[in-house]
Design a protein around this motif. Structure first.
Motif, PDB file in Angstrom:
ATOM      1  N   THR A   1       0.794  -1.231   0.000  1.00 38.66           N
ATOM      2  CA  THR A   1       0.000   0.000   0.000  1.00 38.66           C
ATOM      3  C   THR A   1       0.820   1.272   0.000  1.00 38.66           C
ATOM      4  O   THR A   1       0.282   2.352  -0.275  1.00 38.66           O
ATOM      5  CB  THR A   1      -0.911   0.025   1.246  1.00 38.66           C
ATOM      6  N   GLY A   2       2.109   1.189   0.323  1.00 37.21           N
ATOM      7  CA  GLY A   2       2.925   2.386   0.451  1.00 37.21           C
ATOM      8  C   GLY A   2       2.738   3.103   1.776  1.00 37.21           C
ATOM      9  O   GLY A   2       3.294   4.192   1.979  1.00 37.21           O
ATOM     10  N   GLN A   3       1.997   2.518   2.700  1.00 38.77           N
ATOM     11  CA  GLN A   3       1.755   3.150   3.996  1.00 38.77           C
ATOM     12  C   GLN A   3       3.017   3.124   4.846  1.00 38.77           C
ATOM     13  O   GLN A   3       3.719   2.116   4.923  1.00 38.77           O
ATOM     14  CB  GLN A   3       0.626   2.417   4.730  1.00 38.77           C
ATOM     15  N   VAL A   4       3.323   4.260   5.483  1.00 38.61           N
ATOM     16  CA  VAL A   4       4.491   4.363   6.347  1.00 38.61           C
ATOM     17  C   VAL A   4       4.187   3.693   7.681  1.00 38.61           C
ATOM     18  O   VAL A   4       3.226   4.048   8.370  1.00 38.61           O
ATOM     19  CB  VAL A   4       4.887   5.838   6.559  1.00 38.61           C
ATOM     20  N   ARG A   5       4.998   2.711   8.056  1.00 34.82           N
ATOM     21  CA  ARG A   5       4.815   2.007   9.325  1.00 34.82           C
ATOM     22  C   ARG A   5       5.535   2.724  10.474  1.00 34.82           C
ATOM     23  O   ARG A   5       5.014   2.842  11.568  1.00 34.82           O
ATOM     24  CB  ARG A   5       5.355   0.585   9.210  1.00 34.82           C
ATOM     25  N   TRP A   6       6.766   3.173  10.200  1.00 36.71           N
ATOM     26  CA  TRP A   6       7.540   3.850  11.230  1.00 36.71           C
ATOM     27  C   TRP A   6       8.637   4.672  10.571  1.00 36.71           C
ATOM     28  O   TRP A   6       8.955   4.484   9.394  1.00 36.71           O
ATOM     29  CB  TRP A   6       8.153   2.839  12.217  1.00 36.71           C
ATOM     30  N   ARG A   7       9.174   5.623  11.323  1.00 36.36           N
ATOM     31  CA  ARG A   7      10.259   6.473  10.817  1.00 36.36           C
ATOM     32  C   ARG A   7      11.253   6.701  11.957  1.00 36.36           C
ATOM     33  O   ARG A   7      10.868   6.956  13.096  1.00 36.36           O
ATOM     34  CB  ARG A   7       9.710   7.793  10.278  1.00 36.36           C
ATOM     35  N   SER A   8      12.534   6.607  11.628  1.00 39.45           N
ATOM     36  CA  SER A   8      13.581   6.735  12.640  1.00 39.45           C
ATOM     37  C   SER A   8      13.927   8.194  12.889  1.00 39.45           C
ATOM     38  O   SER A   8      13.523   9.100  12.140  1.00 39.45           O
ATOM     39  CB  SER A   8      14.840   5.984  12.198  1.00 39.45           C
ATOM     40  N   GLU A   9      14.705   8.408  13.943  1.00 34.56           N
ATOM     41  CA  GLU A   9      15.334   9.703  14.159  1.00 34.56           C
ATOM     42  C   GLU A   9      16.490   9.857  13.169  1.00 34.56           C
ATOM     43  O   GLU A   9      16.795   8.930  12.404  1.00 34.56           O
ATOM     44  CB  GLU A   9      15.847   9.805  15.607  1.00 34.56           C
ATOM     45  N   VAL A  10      17.152  11.005  13.182  1.00 35.45           N
ATOM     46  CA  VAL A  10      18.306  11.211  12.312  1.00 35.45           C
ATOM     47  C   VAL A  10      19.456  10.334  12.823  1.00 35.45           C
ATOM     48  O   VAL A  10      19.840  10.401  13.988  1.00 35.45           O
ATOM     49  CB  VAL A  10      18.729  12.692  12.277  1.00 35.45           C
ATOM     50  N   LEU A  11      19.987   9.486  11.920  1.00 32.15           N
ATOM     51  CA  LEU A  11      21.043   8.537  12.249  1.00 32.15           C
ATOM     52  C   LEU A  11      22.321   8.911  11.522  1.00 32.15           C
ATOM     53  O   LEU A  11      22.291   9.554  10.463  1.00 32.15           O
ATOM     54  CB  LEU A  11      20.623   7.123  11.851  1.00 32.15           C
ATOM     55  N   SER A  12      23.454   8.499  12.099  1.00 28.24           N
ATOM     56  CA  SER A  12      24.728   8.738  11.415  1.00 28.24           C
ATOM     57  C   SER A  12      24.895   7.807  10.225  1.00 28.24           C
ATOM     58  O   SER A  12      25.340   8.208   9.150  1.00 28.24           O
ATOM     59  CB  SER A  12      25.890   8.552  12.392  1.00 28.24           C
ATOM     60  N   THR A  13      24.551   6.531  10.409  1.00 30.77           N
ATOM     61  CA  THR A  13      24.707   5.523   9.360  1.00 30.77           C
ATOM     62  C   THR A  13      23.580   4.515   9.478  1.00 30.77           C
ATOM     63  O   THR A  13      23.104   4.233  10.584  1.00 30.77           O
ATOM     64  CB  THR A  13      26.066   4.798   9.491  1.00 30.77           C
ATOM     65  N   ALA A  14      23.171   3.952   8.364  1.00 25.52           N
ATOM     66  CA  ALA A  14      22.194   2.863   8.346  1.00 25.52           C
ATOM     67  C   ALA A  14      22.527   1.941   7.188  1.00 25.52           C
ATOM     68  O   ALA A  14      22.718   2.395   6.053  1.00 25.52           O
ATOM     69  CB  ALA A  14      20.772   3.408   8.210  1.00 25.52           C
ATOM     70  N   VAL A  15      22.641   0.636   7.476  1.00 24.43           N
ATOM     71  CA  VAL A  15      22.949  -0.350   6.443  1.00 24.43           C
ATOM     72  C   VAL A  15      21.994  -1.520   6.612  1.00 24.43           C
ATOM     73  O   VAL A  15      21.533  -1.821   7.714  1.00 24.43           O
ATOM     74  CB  VAL A  15      24.408  -0.843   6.514  1.00 24.43           C
ATOM     75  N   VAL A  16      21.709  -2.178   5.506  1.00 24.14           N
ATOM     76  CA  VAL A  16      20.790  -3.306   5.492  1.00 24.14           C
ATOM     77  C   VAL A  16      21.541  -4.530   5.003  1.00 24.14           C
ATOM     78  O   VAL A  16      22.263  -4.470   4.002  1.00 24.14           O
ATOM     79  CB  VAL A  16      19.574  -3.031   4.596  1.00 24.14           C
ATOM     80  N   GLY A  17      21.389  -5.650   5.712  1.00 24.81           N
ATOM     81  CA  GLY A  17      21.945  -6.920   5.264  1.00 24.81           C
ATOM     82  C   GLY A  17      20.850  -7.770   4.676  1.00 24.81           C
ATOM     83  O   GLY A  17      19.936  -8.192   5.378  1.00 24.81           O
ATOM     84  N   VAL A  18      20.916  -8.018   3.389  1.00 22.61           N
ATOM     85  CA  VAL A  18      19.869  -8.748   2.686  1.00 22.61           C
ATOM     86  C   VAL A  18      20.252 -10.212   2.623  1.00 22.61           C
ATOM     87  O   VAL A  18      21.411 -10.555   2.423  1.00 22.61           O
ATOM     88  CB  VAL A  18      19.665  -8.194   1.263  1.00 22.61           C
ATOM     89  N   THR A  19      19.282 -11.090   2.770  1.00 19.07           N
ATOM     90  CA  THR A  19      19.547 -12.516   2.651  1.00 19.07           C
ATOM     91  C   THR A  19      19.876 -12.878   1.213  1.00 19.07           C
ATOM     92  O   THR A  19      19.560 -12.159   0.268  1.00 19.07           O
ATOM     93  CB  THR A  19      18.326 -13.323   3.102  1.00 19.07           C
ATOM     94  N   VAL A  20      20.533 -14.018   1.049  1.00 19.68           N
ATOM     95  CA  VAL A  20      20.954 -14.461  -0.268  1.00 19.68           C
ATOM     96  C   VAL A  20      19.748 -14.905  -1.070  1.00 19.68           C
ATOM     97  O   VAL A  20      18.851 -15.571  -0.551  1.00 19.68           O
ATOM     98  CB  VAL A  20      21.964 -15.624  -0.135  1.00 19.68           C
TER      99      VAL A  20
END
Length: 487
Positions: free
Chosen positions: A232-251
């Motif tokens: 739906t494109g609905q926003v579930r949550w939003r973080s505060e301002v972060l220095s870094t953010a990285v995502v580890g995706v499964t294979v």
């Protein structure tokens, strides 16, 4: 047997002997009537004749299916966008092909969807953009996500299109990444100061570029992560301002399925503004664990390991499952230790390069200077720079010893699924030999030739799509002439 003299014969004639053979009964002999010829009696004979006939004619009833057969040829003229970002405008899925081409003096991207059976165009969608900027296509859960800079270069945006109709489902002013298998998507957006760099800034002034093409006088203020409901494109949550953010995706396995971790599909690691390294739940944004690191600098995440470089001279690996420290090792200030391909860890410095053991952090074996190592579907492929990266061989992941030589191939297109398409063109314009390597196979399987030169190829389990030297996008259906053990 008895001899008797017969009387009444002439005198002087020798007596005549008669041999008694006994009596023989003249009984009639019974002969069984012949059974009529029926289908059941003739069936074995008919089958035998049919088999002989098939062997005689060599099975010429239906010709064998070709190993390579062209499905379609789509015009795709070269544009500044397609030349600068050739891998961004084409996306091949299991049964659809999406193509983005620049229109109207490069201020509109036209996105088209094609079915793979006949190459028929299903729909088109026009997206206004700032000239000469890149576009990214993603496909997940029946949606095509089209991401790129906004037309006024004020930031990024993502439009979600129904993959069968092209109808717009939702749009967000963010760079959305469809990362999870549970219907969750994430957007990681840079936050800059409101004032861009001045065009007449004094010479030598430092400026910082943004993904949407604008430059700023100062570095980014940080990153904001947004959790989004993919359907739906609905926003579930939003973080505060972060220095870094990285995502580890499964294979992504060779059959297109995700390799899922115990209770989650992927992880989100962040550095907070106050310098804490945290692992967060991408579904809710909640903190899963805060790691006891001092002065963290950079984060890297892949598989079940989080790498934190801190104090500028040390790298520590943590398990994302147990949250325990796995290993820690010093590193020179001019060296890099981190993920270099998938879950493969490497170290590089002016002195050389090495692969690193995930379990201990120790060096395993040296990588030849200027060579590159790529993890592709369970194979480690070593490349050599010869104009473009040319495959040299596969190597043992523990020792680096050669396993399979690949110098007969001049090009290799590595897919995120683990499949590899090898190409060996006779000339720049073709013809080109093609071969494919998949998870579990010990060697590439040759497919045959196509009559053109190819580049920027994608392939799924049965279809290959390549940009060609004659400004077309060609689609071939393929099958492997030899069935591999994993099929």
């Amino acid at each position: 047997m008895v001899g008797t003299e017969r009387t009444g014969e002439r005198a002087g004639d020798p007596p005549e002997l008669v041999i008694d053979l006994g009596t023989v009964r003249d009984d009639p002999v019974e002969v069984s009537p012949r059974r009529p010829f029926t289908w059941w009696r003739l069936r074995p004979v008919a089958f035998g004749l049919a088999a002989v006939l098939l062997l005689t004619i060599g099975g010429s009833g239906l010709p064998p299916e070709p190993i390579l057969s062209q499905i379609a040829s789509l015009p795709r003229p070269s544009t500044p966008q397609s030349a600068a970002y050739p891998d961004r405008g084409v996306l091949l899925t299991d049964d659809l092909l999406f193509v983005a081409t620049a229109q109207q003096r490069n201020v509109v991207w036209r996105v088209s969807a094609y079915e793979l059976d006949r190459g028929r165009r299903m729909w088109t969608y026009d997206l206004p953009v700032w000239p000469d900027t890149k576009l990214e296509l993603q496909h997940r859960a029946g949606l095509l996500l089209v991401s790129g800079p906004r037309p006024d270069r004020s930031g990024m945006r993502t439009v979600a299109l129904d993959d069968r109709t092209g109808r717009e489902r939702w749009s967000l002013p963010s760079d959305v990444q469809s990362l999870g298998g549970d219907g969750t998507a994430l957007a990681i957006d840079l936050l800059f100061s409101t004032e861009p760099a001045q065009a007449n800034a004094p010479g030598g002034a430092t400026s910082y570029g943004s993904p949407w093409g604008k430059f700023y006088d100062g570095p980014p203020l940080g990153r904001v992560v947004t959790g989004i409901e993919l359907s739906t494109g609905q926003v579930r949550w939003r973080s505060e301002v972060l220095s870094t953010a990285v995502v580890g995706v499964t294979v992504l396995f060779d059959d297109g399925t995700l390799a899922r971790m115990p209770d989650r599909d992927y992880d989100l690691a962040v550095l907070t503004a106050d310098g804490a390294a945290e692992l967060r739940d991408p579904r809710t944004g909640a903190v899963r664990h805060r790691f006891p690191v001092v002065d963290p600098g950079t984060l890297q995440l892949s598989g079940d390991l989080l790498l934190v470089r801190h104090n500028a001279l040390e790298v520590t690996a943590y398990s994302t499952e147990t949250y325990r420290q796995v290993w820690s090792r010093p590193v020179r200030d001019d060296a890099f230790v981190g993920f270099c391909s998938g879950e493969l860890i490497c170290e590089s410095s002016p002195q050389g390069a090495w692969t690193i053991d995930r379990a201990s952090g120790k060096r395993l074996w040296p990588i030849p200077r200027e060579h590159a190592i790529t993890d592709a579907g369970g194979h480690l492929i070593e490349f050599v720079p010869q104009g473009s990266m040319r495959p040299l061989r596969t190597v043992d992941p523990l020792t680096g010893a050669p396993r399979l030589h690949l110098m007969n191939w001049k090009q290799a297109n590595v897919m995120t699924s683990g499949r590899v398409l090898f190409a060996n063109p006779e000339t720049h314009s073709g013809p080109t030999w093609l071969g494919v390597l998949r998870t579990g196979w010990v060697a590439p399987v040759e497919l045959g030739t196509v009559p053109v030169g190819v580049s920027d190829c994608q392939l799924n389990a049965t279809v290959i799509a390549c940009t060609t030297t004659d400004d077309t996008l060609r689609i071939w259906r393929y099958r492997t002439p030899v069935q591999a053990e994993d099929e």
